[in-house]
Design a protein around this motif. Sequence first.
Motif, PDB file in Angstrom:
ATOM      1  N   PHE A  54      33.456 -32.890 140.775  1.00 37.39           N
ATOM      2  CA  PHE A  54      34.353 -31.996 140.036  1.00 37.39           C
ATOM      3  C   PHE A  54      35.086 -31.090 141.027  1.00 37.39           C
ATOM      4  CE2 PHE A  54      34.765 -27.663 138.297  1.00 37.39           C
ATOM      5  CZ  PHE A  54      35.559 -27.872 137.181  1.00 37.39           C
ATOM      6  N   CYS A  55      34.331 -30.503 141.963  1.00 32.64           N
ATOM      7  CA  CYS A  55      34.935 -29.603 142.955  1.00 32.64           C
ATOM      8  C   CYS A  55      35.892 -30.353 143.869  1.00 32.64           C
ATOM      9  CB  CYS A  55      33.842 -28.930 143.788  1.00 32.64           C
ATOM     10  SG  CYS A  55      32.879 -27.729 142.860  1.00 32.64           S
ATOM     11  N   GLN A  56      35.477 -31.495 144.355  1.00 30.64           N
ATOM     12  CA  GLN A  56      36.312 -32.276 145.278  1.00 30.64           C
ATOM     13  C   GLN A  56      37.603 -32.720 144.594  1.00 30.64           C
ATOM     14  OE1 GLN A  56      34.555 -35.952 146.588  1.00 30.64           O
ATOM     15  NE2 GLN A  56      35.826 -36.020 148.420  1.00 30.64           N
ATOM     16  N   PHE A  57      37.505 -33.196 143.381  1.00 28.61           N
ATOM     17  CA  PHE A  57      38.660 -33.721 142.659  1.00 28.61           C
ATOM     18  C   PHE A  57      39.671 -32.629 142.328  1.00 28.61           C
ATOM     19  CE2 PHE A  57      40.761 -35.176 138.698  1.00 28.61           C
ATOM     20  CZ  PHE A  57      41.352 -36.324 139.203  1.00 28.61           C
ATOM     21  N   LEU A  58      39.171 -31.427 141.939  1.00 28.31           N
ATOM     22  CA  LEU A  58      40.065 -30.358 141.504  1.00 28.31           C
ATOM     23  C   LEU A  58      40.331 -29.301 142.579  1.00 28.31           C
ATOM     24  CD1 LEU A  58      38.717 -29.979 137.872  1.00 28.31           C
ATOM     25  CD2 LEU A  58      40.834 -31.060 138.613  1.00 28.31           C
ATOM     26  N   GLY A  59      39.696 -29.442 143.740  1.00 24.99           N
ATOM     27  CA  GLY A  59      39.965 -28.525 144.847  1.00 24.99           C
ATOM     28  C   GLY A  59      39.202 -27.218 144.801  1.00 24.99           C
ATOM     29  N   HIS A  60      38.166 -27.130 143.962  1.00 19.86           N
ATOM     30  CA  HIS A  60      37.345 -25.927 143.915  1.00 19.86           C
ATOM     31  C   HIS A  60      36.300 -25.992 145.030  1.00 19.86           C
ATOM     32  CE1 HIS A  60      39.332 -25.064 140.199  1.00 19.86           C
ATOM     33  NE2 HIS A  60      38.799 -26.106 139.574  1.00 19.86           N
ATOM     34  N   GLU A  61      35.702 -24.837 145.341  1.00 20.57           N
ATOM     35  CA  GLU A  61      34.750 -24.755 146.449  1.00 20.57           C
ATOM     36  C   GLU A  61      33.327 -24.679 145.918  1.00 20.57           C
ATOM     37  OE1 GLU A  61      33.867 -21.895 150.319  1.00 20.57           O
ATOM     38  OE2 GLU A  61      35.461 -21.360 148.924  1.00 20.57           O
ATOM     39  N   LEU A  62      32.488 -25.608 146.349  1.00 24.94           N
ATOM     40  CA  LEU A  62      31.067 -25.581 146.016  1.00 24.94           C
ATOM     41  C   LEU A  62      30.382 -24.712 147.070  1.00 24.94           C
ATOM     42  CD1 LEU A  62      28.680 -26.521 144.309  1.00 24.94           C
ATOM     43  CD2 LEU A  62      28.583 -28.586 145.721  1.00 24.94           C
ATOM     44  N   LEU A  63      29.999 -23.507 146.683  1.00 25.14           N
ATOM     45  CA  LEU A  63      29.426 -22.543 147.619  1.00 25.14           C
ATOM     46  C   LEU A  63      27.945 -22.797 147.875  1.00 25.14           C
ATOM     47  CD1 LEU A  63      31.024 -19.305 146.112  1.00 25.14           C
ATOM     48  CD2 LEU A  63      31.813 -20.587 148.114  1.00 25.14           C
ATOM     49  N   ARG A  64      27.236 -23.197 146.833  1.00 29.05           N
ATOM     50  CA  ARG A  64      25.791 -23.386 146.956  1.00 29.05           C
ATOM     51  C   ARG A  64      25.318 -24.360 145.896  1.00 29.05           C
ATOM     52  NH1 ARG A  64      23.129 -17.905 146.801  1.00 29.05           N
ATOM     53  NH2 ARG A  64      24.225 -17.715 148.754  1.00 29.05           N
ATOM     54  N   GLN A  65      24.343 -25.194 146.276  1.00 30.17           N
ATOM     55  CA  GLN A  65      23.728 -26.158 145.358  1.00 30.17           C
ATOM     56  C   GLN A  65      22.245 -26.200 145.685  1.00 30.17           C
ATOM     57  OE1 GLN A  65      25.575 -30.030 145.440  1.00 30.17           O
ATOM     58  NE2 GLN A  65      23.812 -31.045 144.509  1.00 30.17           N
ATOM     59  N   THR A  66      21.400 -25.781 144.740  1.00 31.90           N
ATOM     60  CA  THR A  66      19.954 -25.785 144.963  1.00 31.90           C
ATOM     61  C   THR A  66      19.247 -26.365 143.744  1.00 31.90           C
ATOM     62  OG1 THR A  66      19.712 -23.529 144.107  1.00 31.90           O
ATOM     63  CG2 THR A  66      20.019 -23.760 146.491  1.00 31.90           C
ATOM     64  N   GLU A  67      17.998 -26.773 143.963  1.00 30.44           N
ATOM     65  CA  GLU A  67      17.176 -27.309 142.877  1.00 30.44           C
ATOM     66  C   GLU A  67      15.815 -26.651 142.970  1.00 30.44           C
ATOM     67  OE1 GLU A  67      14.140 -29.639 140.986  1.00 30.44           O
ATOM     68  OE2 GLU A  67      14.393 -29.757 143.139  1.00 30.44           O
ATOM     69  N   SER A  68      15.299 -26.207 141.827  1.00 36.95           N
ATOM     70  CA  SER A  68      13.984 -25.587 141.796  1.00 36.95           C
ATOM     71  C   SER A  68      13.341 -25.848 140.443  1.00 36.95           C
ATOM     72  CB  SER A  68      14.113 -24.078 142.044  1.00 36.95           C
ATOM     73  OG  SER A  68      12.844 -23.461 141.927  1.00 36.95           O
ATOM     74  N   GLU A  69      12.180 -26.482 140.463  1.00 32.40           N
ATOM     75  CA  GLU A  69      11.390 -26.724 139.255  1.00 32.40           C
ATOM     76  C   GLU A  69      12.202 -27.387 138.140  1.00 32.40           C
ATOM     77  OE1 GLU A  69       9.316 -23.140 138.151  1.00 32.40           O
ATOM     78  OE2 GLU A  69       8.578 -22.827 140.183  1.00 32.40           O
ATOM     79  N   GLY A  70      12.988 -28.385 138.509  1.00 29.74           N
ATOM     80  CA  GLY A  70      13.735 -29.153 137.518  1.00 29.74           C
ATOM     81  C   GLY A  70      15.026 -28.504 137.045  1.00 29.74           C
ATOM     82  N   GLU A  71      15.393 -27.380 137.667  1.00 30.61           N
ATOM     83  CA  GLU A  71      16.663 -26.735 137.343  1.00 30.61           C
ATOM     84  C   GLU A  71      17.590 -26.821 138.551  1.00 30.61           C
ATOM     85  OE1 GLU A  71      15.463 -23.409 134.014  1.00 30.61           O
ATOM     86  OE2 GLU A  71      16.241 -22.737 135.926  1.00 30.61           O
TER      87      GLU A  71
END
Length: 80
Positions: A54-71
């Motif tokens: 979504f970010c790559q296609f529309l040019g938005h910036e993904l600042l952070r991506q984390t996963e914790s306990e299934g979230e």
Amino acid sequence: MSESISVDVSVDARGLFCPEPVMMLHSHFRDMSGGQVLELIATDPSTTRDVPRFCQFLGHELLRQTESEGEFHYLLRKCE
């Protein structure tokens, strides 16, 4: 030390499945100003693929991506 990022909009997509989390992103980003930050919390593992695309296609910036306990937690900055 982790940089503190101010969140302008929080979106809770827990319990929703593809394509609903990304549809929610589209809806919220439409009402946001450039440079604002959105936090997304999801439980659908497909968001690990869909949100970066979504970010790559529309040019938005993904600042952070984390996963914790299934979230999955994302911070995205709307492009200007």
